[in-house]
Design a protein around this motif. Structure first.
Motif, PDB file in Angstrom:
ATOM      1  N   ARG A  76       0.823  -1.211   0.000  1.00  0.00           N
ATOM      2  CA  ARG A  76       0.000   0.000   0.000  1.00  0.00           C
ATOM      3  C   ARG A  76       0.856   1.261   0.000  1.00  0.00           C
ATOM      4  N   ASN A  77       2.127   1.102   0.302  1.00  0.00           N
ATOM      5  CA  ASN A  77       3.025   2.252   0.353  1.00  0.00           C
ATOM      6  C   ASN A  77       4.004   2.301  -0.809  1.00  0.00           C
ATOM      7  N   ILE A  78       3.848   1.372  -1.739  1.00  0.00           N
ATOM      8  CA  ILE A  78       4.654   1.381  -2.961  1.00  0.00           C
ATOM      9  C   ILE A  78       3.704   1.298  -4.150  1.00  0.00           C
ATOM     10  N   PRO A 101      -5.844   5.190  -1.344  1.00  0.00           N
ATOM     11  CA  PRO A 101      -6.198   6.118  -0.259  1.00  0.00           C
ATOM     12  C   PRO A 101      -7.409   5.670   0.555  1.00  0.00           C
ATOM     13  N   LYS A 102      -8.363   5.005  -0.096  1.00  0.00           N
ATOM     14  CA  LYS A 102      -9.525   4.482   0.635  1.00  0.00           C
ATOM     15  C   LYS A 102      -9.084   3.404   1.626  1.00  0.00           C
ATOM     16  N   LEU A 103      -8.183   2.521   1.168  1.00  0.00           N
ATOM     17  CA  LEU A 103      -7.674   1.473   2.059  1.00  0.00           C
ATOM     18  C   LEU A 103      -6.861   2.066   3.206  1.00  0.00           C
ATOM     19  N   LEU A 104      -6.264   3.242   2.950  1.00  0.00           N
ATOM     20  CA  LEU A 104      -5.473   3.910   3.982  1.00  0.00           C
ATOM     21  C   LEU A 104      -6.324   4.821   4.862  1.00  0.00           C
ATOM     22  N   LYS A 105      -7.664   4.758   4.663  1.00  0.00           N
ATOM     23  CA  LYS A 105      -8.622   5.484   5.510  1.00  0.00           C
ATOM     24  C   LYS A 105      -8.532   7.007   5.364  1.00  0.00           C
ATOM     25  N   SER A 107      -9.872  10.693   4.376  1.00  0.00           N
ATOM     26  CA  SER A 107     -11.210  11.288   4.464  1.00  0.00           C
ATOM     27  C   SER A 107     -11.784  11.478   3.064  1.00  0.00           C
ATOM     28  N   LYS A 108     -13.110  11.647   2.980  1.00  0.00           N
ATOM     29  CA  LYS A 108     -13.777  11.857   1.700  1.00  0.00           C
ATOM     30  C   LYS A 108     -13.236  13.100   1.003  1.00  0.00           C
ATOM     31  N   GLU A 109     -12.991  14.155   1.771  1.00  0.00           N
ATOM     32  CA  GLU A 109     -12.487  15.408   1.203  1.00  0.00           C
ATOM     33  C   GLU A 109     -11.085  15.217   0.628  1.00  0.00           C
ATOM     34  N   GLU A 110     -10.244  14.488   1.348  1.00  0.00           N
ATOM     35  CA  GLU A 110      -8.883  14.243   0.867  1.00  0.00           C
ATOM     36  C   GLU A 110      -8.897  13.424  -0.416  1.00  0.00           C
ATOM     37  N   LYS A 111      -9.749  12.416  -0.472  1.00  0.00           N
ATOM     38  CA  LYS A 111      -9.829  11.569  -1.669  1.00  0.00           C
ATOM     39  C   LYS A 111     -10.333  12.363  -2.871  1.00  0.00           C
ATOM     40  N   GLU A 112     -11.343  13.200  -2.662  1.00  0.00           N
ATOM     41  CA  GLU A 112     -11.896  13.992  -3.766  1.00  0.00           C
ATOM     42  C   GLU A 112     -10.868  14.997  -4.281  1.00  0.00           C
ATOM     43  N   LYS A 113     -10.157  15.630  -3.365  1.00  0.00           N
ATOM     44  CA  LYS A 113      -9.120  16.590  -3.760  1.00  0.00           C
ATOM     45  C   LYS A 113      -8.034  15.903  -4.582  1.00  0.00           C
ATOM     46  N   LYS A 114      -7.610  14.715  -4.141  1.00  0.00           N
ATOM     47  CA  LYS A 114      -6.555  13.985  -4.835  1.00  0.00           C
ATOM     48  C   LYS A 114      -7.022  13.523  -6.221  1.00  0.00           C
ATOM     49  N   ALA A 115      -8.266  13.061  -6.332  1.00  0.00           N
ATOM     50  CA  ALA A 115      -8.797  12.612  -7.624  1.00  0.00           C
ATOM     51  C   ALA A 115      -8.813  13.765  -8.633  1.00  0.00           C
ATOM     52  N   ALA A 151      -1.551   8.170  -6.346  1.00  0.00           N
ATOM     53  CA  ALA A 151      -2.635   8.708  -5.527  1.00  0.00           C
ATOM     54  C   ALA A 151      -2.324   8.729  -4.046  1.00  0.00           C
ATOM     55  N   ALA A 152      -1.598   7.739  -3.556  1.00  0.00           N
ATOM     56  CA  ALA A 152      -1.342   7.663  -2.116  1.00  0.00           C
ATOM     57  C   ALA A 152      -0.029   8.341  -1.729  1.00  0.00           C
TER      58      ALA A 152
END
Length: 382
Positions: A76-78, A101-105, A107-115, A151-152
């Motif tokens: 998950r880190n590579i 990022p979902k597997l790494l828990k 937040s919804k805001e962080e995931k949306e920003k990254k996408a 992404a992560a």
């Protein structure tokens, strides 16, 4: 820094797939593993994220022993990109991008920003986030596969022949994308390929393997100039043009001065410049000399008929290379894309020069046949 010491993989029956390899990979480097089928390059790559467990040896990242980490946490880190892309068909592009990022828990805001951030990096509209992989072209899916690995915010990304099944132009475009993202984001990328041209184009250093061993690990320039042995010499091939011209290694050494015009100029002014400078193409820049497009003679004729402004008729989709790019990459691009002109830009996208098919032909001819022998020519004339 990633340190690999005495890394070995022995399969059942005693076959050594990887035989005690040693290497140090610096943070932010682009490393290419290459070799013949069965050379051990893919096995070496997959031992880094423990998709294949090593028989012996150590792999440390900044002093941390990766062989002692939980393998799931490690993966998950590579980042990891494979040829088959691996997008989940039942998930939207957004869901695919933020899978780790979902597997790494996050937040919804962080995931949306990254996408949203990553979809912009690959020049696709945000609306594509709601589409499914089947609604995208193969090249677009591959771009998503590349950015998903980013992404992560992993520092290391492994790529196992990610472009092997693509057509030459799509492959060339994605190579440029990966190299640009790697330099912009400072990621360490370890890339397996069977294509020497791809390795030369992308890598800071190339690791050539044979029978599970490292035969040569060096920069593309040093490998081309000083192959370690006959195996390397045969592997890289004798047809890599321009390699014997040390004074013509990068595009900066061969580029000519481009003829440009700023975007607020009129069509009449553009015609005058074309006529006076005897060219059929002008490059359009803004006030800061940033390249924004180009026009040719046909565009000007069309603009006259329609009464358009210069900025309305210019082509905005233009292939460029960065200063410092290896010259042989431009040769391959001109052949693959059948383009006549390639602008050379710096990191701020300011135009610095121009590579043309004509001046590359001259260089290639000189590289193959050398300069004419004046004494021979004179003797023939007598």
């Amino acid at each position: 820094m990633l340190s690999i010491q005495d890394l070995t993989k022995v399969y059942r029956g005693g076959k050594k797939a990887v035989d005690s390899i040693n290497m140090e990979i610096n943070s932010g480097e682009f490393i290419a593993f290459i070799g013949t089928s069965g050379s051990g390059k893919t096995t070496a790559l997959r031992m880094i994220n423990r998709m294949i467990e090593a028989t012996s040896g150590t792999i440390t990242l900044d002093g941390k022993d990766l062989r002692k980490m939980n393998p799931v946490t490690l993966r998950r880190n590579i980042g990891y990109v494979i040829q088959q892309i691996g997008l989940m068909p039942h998930m939207t592009i957004r869901e695919n991008i933020v899978l780790v990022p979902k597997l790494l828990k996050w937040s919804k805001e962080e995931k949306e920003k990254k996408a949203k951030e990553l979809i912009k990096l690959v020049d696709l509209p945000e609306s594509y986030l709601d589409l499914y992989p089947s609604q995208l072209s193969g090249g677009q899916q591959q771009r998503i596969g590349v950015v998903r690995a980013l992404a992560a915010d992993q520092d290391i990304i492994l790529m196992d022949e990610p472009f092997g099944a693509l057509d030459p132009i799509t492959r060339d475009t994605l190579q440029d994308l990966v190299k640009t993202l790697q330099q912009k984001l400072g990621k360490t990328i370890i890339f397996v390929t069977h294509d020497m041209d791809e390795a030369i184009k992308l890598a800071d250093r190339i690791c050539i393997m044979s029978k599970g061993e490292i035969v040569q690990f060096d920069s593309p320039n040093n490998i081309l100039k000083n192959p370690a042995n006959d195996f390397v010499r045969d592997f890289i091939g004798q047809n890599r043009l321009i390699q014997d011209r040390p004074n013509l290694r990068i595009v900066d050494d061969a580029m000519i001065k481009p003829i440009s015009i700023t975007s607020e100029k009129t069509i009449d002014e553009a015609v005058t410049i074309m006529r006076d400078r005897r060219v059929d193409t002008l490059f359009i820049t803004n006030q800061k000399n940033k390249l924004v497009g180009y026009i040719d003679v046909e565009d000007l004729n069309e603009g006259y008929r329609k009464g358009s402004d210069l900025i309305d008729i210019m082509h905005r989709d233009i292939y460029t290379v960065k200063t410092g790019t290896m010259l042989q990459d431009s040769v391959r691009t001109i052949l693959k894309r059948n383009v006549r002109l390639i602008p050379v830009v710096d990191e701020n996208y300011q135009i610095k020069g121009l590579i043309t098919r004509a001046n590359l032909v001259d260089i290639v001819y000189d590289s193959i046949w050398g300069q004419p022998d004046d004494s021979l020519e004179n003797s023939e004339l007598k």
